[in-house]
Scaffold this motif. Structure first.
Motif, PDB file in Angstrom:
ATOM      1  N   HIS E  59      15.096  18.997  -2.866  1.00  0.00           N
ATOM      2  CA  HIS E  59      15.004  19.949  -2.459  1.00  0.00           C
ATOM      3  C   HIS E  59      15.350  19.733  -0.468  1.00  0.00           C
ATOM      4  O   HIS E  59      14.785  19.808  -0.081  1.00  0.00           O
ATOM      5  CB  HIS E  59      13.653  20.614  -2.607  1.00  0.00           C
ATOM      6  CG  HIS E  59      13.564  22.297  -2.334  1.00  0.00           C
ATOM      7  ND1 HIS E  59      13.784  22.390  -0.630  1.00  0.00           N
ATOM      8  CD2 HIS E  59      13.548  22.921  -3.175  1.00  0.00           C
ATOM      9  CE1 HIS E  59      13.474  23.816  -1.101  1.00  0.00           C
ATOM     10  NE2 HIS E  59      13.931  24.310  -2.488  1.00  0.00           N
ATOM     11  N   LEU E  61      14.439  21.289   1.798  1.00  0.00           N
ATOM     12  CA  LEU E  61      13.146  21.249   2.285  1.00  0.00           C
ATOM     13  C   LEU E  61      11.738  19.998   2.832  1.00  0.00           C
ATOM     14  O   LEU E  61      11.597  19.642   3.998  1.00  0.00           O
ATOM     15  CB  LEU E  61      12.134  23.140   1.936  1.00  0.00           C
ATOM     16  CG  LEU E  61      12.132  23.714   2.470  1.00  0.00           C
ATOM     17  CD1 LEU E  61      11.567  24.997   1.395  1.00  0.00           C
ATOM     18  CD2 LEU E  61      12.130  24.455   4.000  1.00  0.00           C
ATOM     19  N   ASP E  65      11.776  17.755   5.484  1.00  0.00           N
ATOM     20  CA  ASP E  65      10.209  17.194   5.723  1.00  0.00           C
ATOM     21  C   ASP E  65      10.193  15.440   5.917  1.00  0.00           C
ATOM     22  O   ASP E  65       9.637  15.077   6.296  1.00  0.00           O
ATOM     23  CB  ASP E  65       8.740  17.150   4.764  1.00  0.00           C
ATOM     24  CG  ASP E  65       8.331  18.720   4.618  1.00  0.00           C
ATOM     25  OD1 ASP E  65       8.893  19.456   5.681  1.00  0.00           O
ATOM     26  OD2 ASP E  65       7.828  19.034   4.251  1.00  0.00           O
ATOM     27  N   LYS E  68      11.117  14.962   8.672  1.00  0.00           N
ATOM     28  CA  LYS E  68      10.847  14.460  10.363  1.00  0.00           C
ATOM     29  C   LYS E  68       9.228  13.627  10.186  1.00  0.00           C
ATOM     30  O   LYS E  68       8.664  13.483  11.201  1.00  0.00           O
ATOM     31  CB  LYS E  68      10.206  16.060  10.915  1.00  0.00           C
ATOM     32  CG  LYS E  68      12.132  16.624  11.058  1.00  0.00           C
ATOM     33  CD  LYS E  68      11.002  18.565  11.795  1.00  0.00           C
ATOM     34  CE  LYS E  68      10.295  19.117  10.310  1.00  0.00           C
ATOM     35  NZ  LYS E  68       9.817  20.280  10.999  1.00  0.00           N
ATOM     36  N   LYS E  74       0.192  15.893   1.458  1.00  0.00           N
ATOM     37  CA  LYS E  74       0.117  17.092   0.623  1.00  0.00           C
ATOM     38  C   LYS E  74       0.840  16.611  -0.991  1.00  0.00           C
ATOM     39  O   LYS E  74       1.443  15.543  -0.943  1.00  0.00           O
ATOM     40  CB  LYS E  74       1.104  18.394   1.178  1.00  0.00           C
ATOM     41  CG  LYS E  74       2.156  17.998   1.694  1.00  0.00           C
ATOM     42  CD  LYS E  74       2.858  19.639   2.310  1.00  0.00           C
ATOM     43  CE  LYS E  74       4.277  18.932   2.625  1.00  0.00           C
ATOM     44  NZ  LYS E  74       5.007  20.451   3.528  1.00  0.00           N
ATOM     45  N   GLU E  76       3.534  18.865  -3.478  1.00  0.00           N
ATOM     46  CA  GLU E  76       3.800  20.094  -3.995  1.00  0.00           C
ATOM     47  C   GLU E  76       5.258  19.951  -4.904  1.00  0.00           C
ATOM     48  O   GLU E  76       5.383  19.267  -5.590  1.00  0.00           O
ATOM     49  CB  GLU E  76       5.168  21.088  -2.299  1.00  0.00           C
ATOM     50  CG  GLU E  76       3.509  20.497  -1.478  1.00  0.00           C
ATOM     51  CD  GLU E  76       4.936  21.315  -0.365  1.00  0.00           C
ATOM     52  OE1 GLU E  76       5.829  21.754  -0.537  1.00  0.00           O
ATOM     53  OE2 GLU E  76       4.039  22.457   0.466  1.00  0.00           O
ATOM     54  N   ARG E  77       5.572  20.999  -5.482  1.00  0.00           N
ATOM     55  CA  ARG E  77       7.021  20.841  -6.245  1.00  0.00           C
ATOM     56  C   ARG E  77       7.417  22.049  -6.317  1.00  0.00           C
ATOM     57  O   ARG E  77       7.518  22.694  -5.956  1.00  0.00           O
ATOM     58  CB  ARG E  77       5.548  21.910  -7.677  1.00  0.00           C
ATOM     59  CG  ARG E  77       6.600  21.478  -8.822  1.00  0.00           C
ATOM     60  CD  ARG E  77       6.071  21.627  -9.887  1.00  0.00           C
ATOM     61  NE  ARG E  77       5.814  21.294 -10.620  1.00  0.00           N
ATOM     62  CZ  ARG E  77       7.064  20.323 -10.970  1.00  0.00           C
ATOM     63  NH1 ARG E  77       7.988  20.216 -11.275  1.00  0.00           N
ATOM     64  NH2 ARG E  77       6.024  18.769 -11.436  1.00  0.00           N
ATOM     65  N   TYR E  78       8.835  21.127  -6.304  1.00  0.00           N
ATOM     66  CA  TYR E  78       9.992  21.943  -5.711  1.00  0.00           C
ATOM     67  C   TYR E  78      10.878  21.640  -7.189  1.00  0.00           C
ATOM     68  O   TYR E  78      11.269  20.691  -7.264  1.00  0.00           O
ATOM     69  CB  TYR E  78      10.692  21.377  -4.629  1.00  0.00           C
ATOM     70  CG  TYR E  78      10.298  21.429  -3.760  1.00  0.00           C
ATOM     71  CD1 TYR E  78      10.600  22.403  -3.121  1.00  0.00           C
ATOM     72  CD2 TYR E  78       9.608  20.225  -3.087  1.00  0.00           C
ATOM     73  CE1 TYR E  78      10.113  22.327  -1.529  1.00  0.00           C
ATOM     74  CE2 TYR E  78       8.978  20.418  -1.389  1.00  0.00           C
ATOM     75  CZ  TYR E  78       9.136  21.517  -1.433  1.00  0.00           C
ATOM     76  OH  TYR E  78       8.615  21.883  -0.109  1.00  0.00           O
TER      77      TYR E  78
END
Lengths: 326, 326, 326, 326, 326
Positions: E59, E61, E65, E68, E74, E76-78
């Motif tokens: 993904h 986004l 991340d 950068k 964290k 997260e599920r994409y």
């Protein structure tokens, strides 16, 4: 003391053909679906309140709370009526002090009884304002509850603003070059902030329930309005927390400044001692009784010694000035 | 020691034809639906309590807790009976100290056993008061539980008020111009506040359960009354928190004052040193042995020197006074 | 003041044949399923906003909030539209100060109205950026909400970075050998951090709701994007907390350094006093008037005395240097 | 090292016809419904524990934890067995220090394995006590878990009491008139309290689960007993928190006392300086070389001067005594 | 930079007949049910990562991340893949400093991509270790996630141990008799602890989810293993909290010691002043010019005076020594 009592029908104050002080008869007239009676009391005696309680069927525990004042802000249900306690706050400029009062609301079918303690936070202006607005009192006692909460929380906002000004003053004083003793002022402010907090914090829970529209007896349509009040309340609570922690920091800065001033004083003092000690040593030297001391016989020996003293002190003065000790 | 034991029927103390100290027989008489026995013990021995436990079928773990005292406030269910621990607090004026005791309640079908530890917080007045009120004991053991909780929490309120006065005194002392050593007083108060907190805080949970009317064995109709007690408890808890943080601030102010006083002392001291050092220098100057020192030959040279000393010191005195150092 | 207003269709800004300032007509043109109007206002007057409110059917309470500014960050639903308040932050380099503004968003069917207060945080760049990207505005008002939140939270990150630099500076100053008075700087920074916290913390709850995709009126597909913003927000909140507690520690270190410097000064001063007191004593000794003092008759007695003074002072100098007092 | 291992049947230790060290055979004998084996190990080697693990089918991760010790207190389920970690605490009087050990329990069908690390908190007394009580071990491994938890938490209570005595000593020292340096003692106590907290706090969650009777594999009937232990644990946790905050206050009082003592010293010192400076000035005056100084020619001039010095110093002495500087 | 990339089948690294750098082809080979590809990257450029993202359908986004870095830990599920961010910590002995890096994991069907930033915390050893163990990689990407988490959290434990040693050093320094300036050291440690906390605390939530076995895409059978890691994480978090509060206490002790040292210095200084002032007074006395001063004519008057001075000073010396001022 009954401050005012009236019957409202379709949101409008109705002239009744009985003494509005005769609450039993007044209540009897509230027969319409959207009729309601609003009785406003100020610091009623125990007997006076007992009479009102009998007319409106108020719960004895709630009545006891309303007589005694000094309750925590809260919202309670007694059978089919609501009992609410609000702390009122106002700022007395002369004393830079926060004073507290209390408002108790009994909300039931077709009636609302407001009991006020303390000199500030009158409710009559709120009543006039409500009566002047069209269609608002139409919502029945809920509208009165909203108006009272709104007025009380507005009072909190004003008090918080005054406290913010006080904190600004303290801050200025703490960081002013002068020698100020701010600890008592900070202490008093902290004490007042504790007072405000005790009024504001416990009110958040009932206000939140109003804002969610889940309180039986309060019109759910009024929820957005109560949300607004809850929001102002949250803002006041946050502001008060910020002030409290700023005051703590200001206190630390105050202590730091005392230390720094002490240090500066100490250096000034020692510089002063140095300015005197050096010529004293010179005087001591020429006070020695040696038989062979050439300077003692010089014609201008004395003036030489005085000049030496002045020069030494002067030199030290310049040295201390330059190194920031004087 | 059995302080009192009685059978209540329809809310009224009943004369029984047996020794009220014979608990087994007394209990046997509580046959009616709304009959109940209330046994009040004060610091019972292990054996005495064992007997009572046998008569009323109390749970051994609860009995063990009741003998040992020094329990945390709590509410526990053992099979079909309730066991409650309350900390009692009272303020001893002579010592400005808070003392603690303990009350244990065993609540079951048709009986309530109260066990009290410590000298303060007697329960007999509460019993008399309950017996004097009509219709209250009619609600059975729940009424006694309420009465005890109410009395205990009223005790907290009184203790908190005494502590508030103590804090006011400390505050006054801290901000008084005199030189006071308040740290031990503040420490002792903080210690007492910790004591109060340990009595008050754990009680909130069981009191909340009573107030919600969800405790089996306690009349749900009593909920509004317990809500009132829970409210007073919450108020006491808040007041204690406020006092604690005020004391912290007062302590900081105390430290600040020590620093400020030290600074003032230092300045006074240095001013004093200055007042002596200046004439000493002058004396040193005229103690020099130069052959040519005009003043030494003046008829009034000595008085001139003395005057110079006095003038210098006087000038310094005025200077220090004006700049606030003396 | 209307800064810009436009109709978007299929994600593209559409030229309309009416004055874009005529909002009623502009809104009438948003007839397609995925059409929407974006109106951007800057510090509108009460009347101007009232007109806009009428066109888009905004709720009076929300409009009141948007006029007054100084709201808490929040997300509220009024019937079928959303109202959002965001605090904007920017760092003014000249003053090393954080300034705050406010953005209000009204989000409804086929429209979004943005109201900005304060000079910083313009929205036009965000609009240009959105218009330049293909397919983004296709998602309707949700895309605008995302873009605004993203820009605002990016602003927080920048402010936090500037504050981190400020804290680094303070840190360097606190631990520099020089004599610095950092307490006012630390206080100001703490005050600014409190400001930032009041903008950041209340925003976490609405942003979390966006990130969970549970806000009616906001495209659930945008959730991952809001999750990203929520993440940046969380990072800013954490960073601010860290800075705050670092500043507290820096303050303590500042106080410690003042104490240490005072101690060093005191030792330097006393060493200085010692350097003068010793020769003064020697001078005093040879100023005594005994008839039999052998040294007084020595030819080089005077020089012997002077040498003794210099040696004593020199010895003390070395001693004090070695023990670190000078 | 296997400390003890035995088979229990109907709550009674059974003599078996095999070596109790041969765990496989011992386990094979636990065929009855209420039979169980209890193996007690002390600081077993990796291999020794591996063997035990194989016999009882312990989970490798749990075994790894049991070898390494230094785990957090916890309760975990691995398939059909429970693994529990408890921190043991004991107070070493000679060092005024708290030492920690660890007990691991593996609880499964018909067996319990206890692994102990550290020198204190032996389990053999608990085993003897359990064996001596009738009907307790009848409840199977649950009874052992209860007994171990009870013993461990009793250990906490004892440690807390010792710490309370230590805090009392510190308190006494802080407020004693003598010049004591209590900061290291307070620091050490705070460090030990942190140690205790790390043992006590994480245990509350598993103990609460036992007390609610919701842990599979633990007899739900034992819940009231675990509730008792949970209660003692809560009391220990509260006591530790109170001690920690009392120590913080004691520390502040310690700092305040240092400041006050410094102030007193400073005043004593300056008074002393004054006592010497005044007669020095007088001596300086009569050391002046004026030709006309009447006193110098008095027969008793010298004694007059000495008397003047003594009187001045004596007057100052009285003055300083009265104003509390000496 | 691609550090390593390989295809695993049935838990074993498989030799493929294509360049392992050709990720598209490599991925194509992972056709079996339990095949997966593990690509390890180190600080990849934006383009390099874009290519990888395209191959594995990452993904945008998440990819942003990963480029950068400087993200919060964290999970997260994409859509159908997981994205995890971990902060790595290592202790640099030369600087006594904690450094941070970052690991990003993309976990999907039949692949795992690890992206590492910073010099420390290499993953190759973990990969070798996994490949060496039989049957572990059989569990697919979950095993890799576990191995990485385990390695990272082990790193935390090591860092915490190093910090514990640092705190022990600070402690020793604070309570050593020498004159040390520990405030900068304490500040730096607090800053590093804040760094550690920012890595550790946010990781607890995802690790807890793994430990509960509720994360889609992660083998639920691995839960006990993740529970172990979560436990170590909790221990690290607790240890860090304890260290932080110990440092605060150490700081207070540091301040207390500065005050005490200042007090001791002050007393030493005043004793020194006293030792010089007393003989100076005596010298002053015998420097007076009275005509009748018997001592002046004594043959041994001078030696008498010197002896008097020495005796006075010696007496004072003993007095000050005894009362602990010297």
């Amino acid at each position: 003391m009954i401050v005012d009592s009236a019957l409202y029908r379709d949101g409008v104050r109705v002239d009744v053909d009985c003494d509005t002080g005769d609450l039993r008869e007044l209540r009897g007239k509230a027969t319409g679906d959207r009729d309601f009676v609003w009785v406003g009391l100020h610091e009623p005696g125990e007997e006076e309140l007992a009479e009102v309680a009998e007319v409106f069927g108020l719960h004895p525990l709630a009545v006891e709370d309303a007589v005694k004042a000094h309750q925590r802000p809260k919202l309670e249900r007694y059978e089919d009526s609501l009992f609410m306690v609000l702390k009122t706050l106002w700022y007395v400029d002369e004393d830079d002090a926060v004073e507290t009062g209390e408002i108790n609301l009994f909300v039931g079918d077709h009636f609302i009884v407001s009991v006020r303690h303390g000199v500030g936070s009158e409710l009559q202006p709120a009543r006039r304002h409500l009566e002047a607005q069209q269609g608002v009192l139409d919502h029945g006692p809920s509208a009165v509850v909203y108006a009272v909460c709104d007025a009380v929380v507005d009072g909190y906002t004003e008090v918080v603003q005054s406290l913010e000004e006080d904190v600004d003053e303290v801050e200025e004083s703490v960081f002013s070059p002068g020698r100020t003793n701010d600890s008592q002022r900070i202490y008093t402010l902290k004490r007042e902030i504790a007072e405000v907090r005790r009024a504001v914090l416990p009110l958040r829970e009932p206000m939140g329930r109003f804002a969610h529209g889940t309180v039986a007896g309060i019109d759910a349509e009024a929820a957005p309005f109560f949300r607004d009040v809850a929001d102002h309340l949250a803002r006041a609570a946050e502001a008060v927390d910020t002030l409290d922690s700023l005051l703590s920091t200001a206190f630390d800065a105050h202590i730091a400044r005392i230390s720094i001033q002490q240090n500066e004083d100490m250096r000034k003092i020692s510089a002063g001692v140095g300015l005197v000690a050096a010529p004293t040593l010179i005087a001591g030297v020429y006070g020695m009784n040696f038989q062979h001391m050439p300077e003692l016989r010089w014609d201008l020996g004395y003036f030489f010694a005085l000049a030496l003293m002045v020069l030494t002190s002067g030199g030290l003065w310049i040295f201390f000035k330059r190194s920031g000790w004087l």
